[in-house]
Design a protein around this motif. Sequence first.
Motif, PDB file in Angstrom:
ATOM      1  N   VAL A 207       0.838  -1.202   0.000  1.00 57.35           N
ATOM      2  CA  VAL A 207       0.000   0.000   0.000  1.00 57.35           C
ATOM      3  C   VAL A 207       0.875   1.255   0.000  1.00 57.35           C
ATOM      4  O   VAL A 207       0.563   2.246  -0.667  1.00 57.35           O
ATOM      5  CB  VAL A 207      -0.960  -0.013   1.204  1.00 57.35           C
ATOM      6  N   ASP A 208       1.985   1.220   0.727  1.00 57.29           N
ATOM      7  CA  ASP A 208       2.896   2.367   0.758  1.00 57.29           C
ATOM      8  C   ASP A 208       3.478   2.645  -0.628  1.00 57.29           C
ATOM      9  O   ASP A 208       3.612   3.806  -1.042  1.00 57.29           O
ATOM     10  CB  ASP A 208       4.022   2.118   1.762  1.00 57.29           C
ATOM     11  N   ARG A 209       3.841   1.591  -1.339  1.00 53.84           N
ATOM     12  CA  ARG A 209       4.401   1.780  -2.681  1.00 53.84           C
ATOM     13  C   ARG A 209       3.376   2.420  -3.619  1.00 53.84           C
ATOM     14  O   ARG A 209       3.695   3.336  -4.378  1.00 53.84           O
ATOM     15  CB  ARG A 209       4.853   0.443  -3.256  1.00 53.84           C
ATOM     16  N   LEU A 210       2.125   1.946  -3.551  1.00 54.73           N
ATOM     17  CA  LEU A 210       1.082   2.542  -4.378  1.00 54.73           C
ATOM     18  C   LEU A 210       0.781   3.969  -3.936  1.00 54.73           C
ATOM     19  O   LEU A 210       0.570   4.862  -4.773  1.00 54.73           O
ATOM     20  CB  LEU A 210      -0.195   1.690  -4.300  1.00 54.73           C
ATOM     21  N   GLY A 211       0.736   4.182  -2.603  1.00 56.90           N
ATOM     22  CA  GLY A 211       0.436   5.518  -2.096  1.00 56.90           C
ATOM     23  C   GLY A 211       1.480   6.538  -2.490  1.00 56.90           C
ATOM     24  O   GLY A 211       1.161   7.692  -2.807  1.00 56.90           O
ATOM     25  N   GLU A 212       2.742   6.143  -2.501  1.00 54.80           N
ATOM     26  CA  GLU A 212       3.806   7.059  -2.901  1.00 54.80           C
ATOM     27  C   GLU A 212       3.731   7.408  -4.386  1.00 54.80           C
ATOM     28  O   GLU A 212       4.162   8.484  -4.794  1.00 54.80           O
ATOM     29  CB  GLU A 212       5.162   6.436  -2.579  1.00 54.80           C
ATOM     30  N   ARG A 213       3.187   6.497  -5.195  1.00 56.33           N
ATOM     31  CA  ARG A 213       3.006   6.814  -6.615  1.00 56.33           C
ATOM     32  C   ARG A 213       1.806   7.724  -6.828  1.00 56.33           C
ATOM     33  O   ARG A 213       1.818   8.585  -7.708  1.00 56.33           O
ATOM     34  CB  ARG A 213       2.817   5.518  -7.413  1.00 56.33           C
ATOM     35  N   ILE A 214       0.730   7.523  -6.024  1.00 58.26           N
ATOM     36  CA  ILE A 214      -0.490   8.306  -6.209  1.00 58.26           C
ATOM     37  C   ILE A 214      -0.368   9.681  -5.552  1.00 58.26           C
ATOM     38  O   ILE A 214      -0.721  10.705  -6.147  1.00 58.26           O
ATOM     39  CB  ILE A 214      -1.699   7.538  -5.639  1.00 58.26           C
ATOM     40  N   LEU A 215       0.127   9.715  -4.301  1.00 51.10           N
ATOM     41  CA  LEU A 215       0.276  10.968  -3.547  1.00 51.10           C
ATOM     42  C   LEU A 215       1.726  11.106  -3.099  1.00 51.10           C
ATOM     43  O   LEU A 215       2.048  10.897  -1.925  1.00 51.10           O
ATOM     44  CB  LEU A 215      -0.666  10.989  -2.332  1.00 51.10           C
ATOM     45  N   PRO A 216       2.621  11.440  -4.011  1.00 52.36           N
ATOM     46  CA  PRO A 216       4.051  11.439  -3.654  1.00 52.36           C
ATOM     47  C   PRO A 216       4.432  12.460  -2.596  1.00 52.36           C
ATOM     48  O   PRO A 216       5.352  12.246  -1.826  1.00 52.36           O
ATOM     49  CB  PRO A 216       4.747  11.732  -4.992  1.00 52.36           C
ATOM     50  N   THR A 217       3.728  13.595  -2.527  1.00 54.52           N
ATOM     51  CA  THR A 217       4.114  14.640  -1.577  1.00 54.52           C
ATOM     52  C   THR A 217       3.375  14.545  -0.250  1.00 54.52           C
ATOM     53  O   THR A 217       3.816  15.123   0.740  1.00 54.52           O
ATOM     54  CB  THR A 217       3.834  16.034  -2.184  1.00 54.52           C
ATOM     55  N   ARG A 218       2.249  13.838  -0.216  1.00 50.37           N
ATOM     56  CA  ARG A 218       1.440  13.790   1.004  1.00 50.37           C
ATOM     57  C   ARG A 218       1.429  12.429   1.673  1.00 50.37           C
ATOM     58  O   ARG A 218       1.043  12.310   2.826  1.00 50.37           O
ATOM     59  CB  ARG A 218      -0.012  14.170   0.680  1.00 50.37           C
ATOM     60  N   TRP A 219       1.800  11.378   0.963  1.00 50.17           N
ATOM     61  CA  TRP A 219       1.587  10.030   1.483  1.00 50.17           C
ATOM     62  C   TRP A 219       2.401   9.759   2.746  1.00 50.17           C
ATOM     63  O   TRP A 219       1.940   9.045   3.647  1.00 50.17           O
ATOM     64  CB  TRP A 219       1.940   8.996   0.415  1.00 50.17           C
ATOM     65  N   GLU A 220       3.581  10.313   2.838  1.00 47.74           N
ATOM     66  CA  GLU A 220       4.425  10.027   4.001  1.00 47.74           C
ATOM     67  C   GLU A 220       3.758  10.491   5.289  1.00 47.74           C
ATOM     68  O   GLU A 220       3.760   9.781   6.298  1.00 47.74           O
ATOM     69  CB  GLU A 220       5.787  10.701   3.839  1.00 47.74           C
ATOM     70  N   ARG A 221       3.161  11.695   5.268  1.00 46.70           N
ATOM     71  CA  ARG A 221       2.484  12.187   6.470  1.00 46.70           C
ATOM     72  C   ARG A 221       1.178  11.439   6.724  1.00 46.70           C
ATOM     73  O   ARG A 221       0.857  11.090   7.855  1.00 46.70           O
ATOM     74  CB  ARG A 221       2.217  13.689   6.346  1.00 46.70           C
ATOM     75  N   ILE A 222       0.395  11.189   5.648  1.00 49.85           N
ATOM     76  CA  ILE A 222      -0.883  10.496   5.819  1.00 49.85           C
ATOM     77  C   ILE A 222      -0.666   9.086   6.335  1.00 49.85           C
ATOM     78  O   ILE A 222      -1.409   8.598   7.195  1.00 49.85           O
ATOM     79  CB  ILE A 222      -1.662  10.485   4.487  1.00 49.85           C
ATOM     80  N   SER A 223       0.377   8.395   5.839  1.00 54.64           N
ATOM     81  CA  SER A 223       0.630   7.027   6.281  1.00 54.64           C
ATOM     82  C   SER A 223       1.042   6.960   7.744  1.00 54.64           C
ATOM     83  O   SER A 223       0.948   5.891   8.363  1.00 54.64           O
ATOM     84  CB  SER A 223       1.725   6.393   5.405  1.00 54.64           C
ATOM     85  N   ARG A 224       1.518   8.070   8.312  1.00 56.85           N
ATOM     86  CA  ARG A 224       1.820   8.085   9.747  1.00 56.85           C
ATOM     87  C   ARG A 224       0.598   8.448  10.572  1.00 56.85           C
ATOM     88  O   ARG A 224       0.375   7.911  11.646  1.00 56.85           O
ATOM     89  CB  ARG A 224       2.950   9.081  10.036  1.00 56.85           C
ATOM     90  N   VAL A 225      -0.199   9.392  10.058  1.00 57.91           N
ATOM     91  CA  VAL A 225      -1.338   9.888  10.834  1.00 57.91           C
ATOM     92  C   VAL A 225      -2.469   8.881  10.866  1.00 57.91           C
ATOM     93  O   VAL A 225      -3.088   8.656  11.914  1.00 57.91           O
ATOM     94  CB  VAL A 225      -1.818  11.236  10.245  1.00 57.91           C
ATOM     95  N   VAL A 226      -2.762   8.226   9.733  1.00 55.92           N
ATOM     96  CA  VAL A 226      -3.945   7.368   9.645  1.00 55.92           C
ATOM     97  C   VAL A 226      -3.886   6.189  10.619  1.00 55.92           C
ATOM     98  O   VAL A 226      -4.829   5.981  11.402  1.00 55.92           O
ATOM     99  CB  VAL A 226      -4.144   6.881   8.195  1.00 55.92           C
ATOM    100  N   PRO A 227      -2.817   5.371  10.643  1.00 56.42           N
ATOM    101  CA  PRO A 227      -2.812   4.251  11.609  1.00 56.42           C
ATOM    102  C   PRO A 227      -2.884   4.710  13.063  1.00 56.42           C
ATOM    103  O   PRO A 227      -3.595   4.109  13.879  1.00 56.42           O
ATOM    104  CB  PRO A 227      -1.489   3.536  11.318  1.00 56.42           C
ATOM    105  N   ALA A 228      -2.153   5.781  13.400  1.00 60.93           N
ATOM    106  CA  ALA A 228      -2.192   6.265  14.780  1.00 60.93           C
ATOM    107  C   ALA A 228      -3.572   6.793  15.143  1.00 60.93           C
ATOM    108  O   ALA A 228      -4.049   6.607  16.269  1.00 60.93           O
ATOM    109  CB  ALA A 228      -1.141   7.366  14.967  1.00 60.93           C
ATOM    110  N   THR A 229      -4.248   7.437  14.185  1.00 56.80           N
ATOM    111  CA  THR A 229      -5.596   7.942  14.448  1.00 56.80           C
ATOM    112  C   THR A 229      -6.569   6.804  14.694  1.00 56.80           C
ATOM    113  O   THR A 229      -7.370   6.832  15.633  1.00 56.80           O
ATOM    114  CB  THR A 229      -6.074   8.799  13.255  1.00 56.80           C
ATOM    115  N   ILE A 230      -6.539   5.783  13.828  1.00 56.25           N
ATOM    116  CA  ILE A 230      -7.439   4.642  14.001  1.00 56.25           C
ATOM    117  C   ILE A 230      -7.167   3.943  15.318  1.00 56.25           C
ATOM    118  O   ILE A 230      -8.089   3.602  16.079  1.00 56.25           O
ATOM    119  CB  ILE A 230      -7.289   3.663  12.822  1.00 56.25           C
ATOM    120  N   SER A 231      -5.890   3.715  15.623  1.00 56.66           N
ATOM    121  CA  SER A 231      -5.538   3.008  16.857  1.00 56.66           C
ATOM    122  C   SER A 231      -6.003   3.765  18.092  1.00 56.66           C
ATOM    123  O   SER A 231      -6.641   3.199  18.989  1.00 56.66           O
ATOM    124  CB  SER A 231      -4.024   2.784  16.912  1.00 56.66           C
TER     125      SER A 231
END
Length: 391
Positions: A207-231
């Motif tokens: 998912v990270d590989r696909l996310g970096e291709r789709i949202l290259p400038t935002r995915w790094e922050r979103i991938s950190r915020v989303v799991p921590a938010t859900i948890s």
Amino acid sequence: MKRAEIQKPGQRLFGLSTPLRAAVIPPLSAARWLLVLIAAAGVYFFHGFLFPVLAALVIAFASWPLYRRLLAAVGGNRTIAATLAILFILTFLVVPIALAGTYAINELREWVVWAIETNRHGSATPQWIATMPVIGEWLNQQWTANLGHPGGIGELIQMVSGSNIGTIYRGALAAGGSAFGLLLTLLFMLIALFFAYRDGEAFAAQVDRLGERILPTRWERISRVVPATISSTVTGMTVIAIGEGLVLGVAYWLAGVPSPVTLGALTGIMALIPGGAPLSFTLVSIYLAASGKLFAGMALFTWGAVELFIVDKTLRPKLVGGPIKLPFLPTFFGLIGGVKTMGFLGLFIGPVLMALLVAIWREWLREVEMMDEQAPAIDEEAPEVRKIQAG
């Protein structure tokens, strides 16, 4: 001559072959649309598994920090760690909830029997309601008008919901008969949860590989915020709801409230809604005071207020804090919309989705603020750059 013969169209089964021409749709666009259609077809055919898979993902996100500790304890063997995690969830979560639900259903039978008898013969206003200060007389009039005659509950239900009591009774029987479907859903959820534990990191990497291709400038922050938010959202809501349901359920039992398990379970569910737990123990305290147990009612209200103060000031900020604190209105809309769309599972899915929306919105605002802060610096550097270029 040979070159001309090679380019000459040849014969085929359904007519002459034509030379290669430009595609109507570019291959990349066609592949993307084909991928979208396949994904839509998969959602259509497998939407029955959506609820157990979503439940499994929510539980996996919420319990992932504990699972990583378990994985380290078993030497990194993912199959053994996933199996032990499923056994722990069955032992400490599924079985206790099932036992409490069975006990609560037995208590609800008394309420159902009372409702059937009251609907059949009518019922006089209970003394503790008629003698309540200020509103006792008004409640007595309403009770006598709506429930004091045979068929009163059926008329009230039909007026509120548009369904008669027979329809609701048959629906309740059908819901009780769907226990096999509930067990099947639970089985699918546990299977999905097992594979989420065992193969979760590999899937997250994809998912990270696909996310970096789709949202290259935002995915790094979103991938950190989303799991921590859900948890943080799911863990905090679940732990607080279960804790308040247990503590106040024991308080109900000590105070002599009828059906303490059912009321404790309802209080736990209401604790998922902001302000739900205070409303629950306040109503029970009023019932105790009005029925002649003034000291028990005051003691229950005092205990509930102290317990709620401790939870709100100490536990809730630590458990539900995380990277984002969800305001009241998004929480309320997430709960109501989730329950309306997904039933009980929506109590957790709705707030999680709202938390993700709020998190993404705040990330976008943060980017806009950073761009606004960088704009004056660029404007200040522009004249100097022009002077250098002119010189």
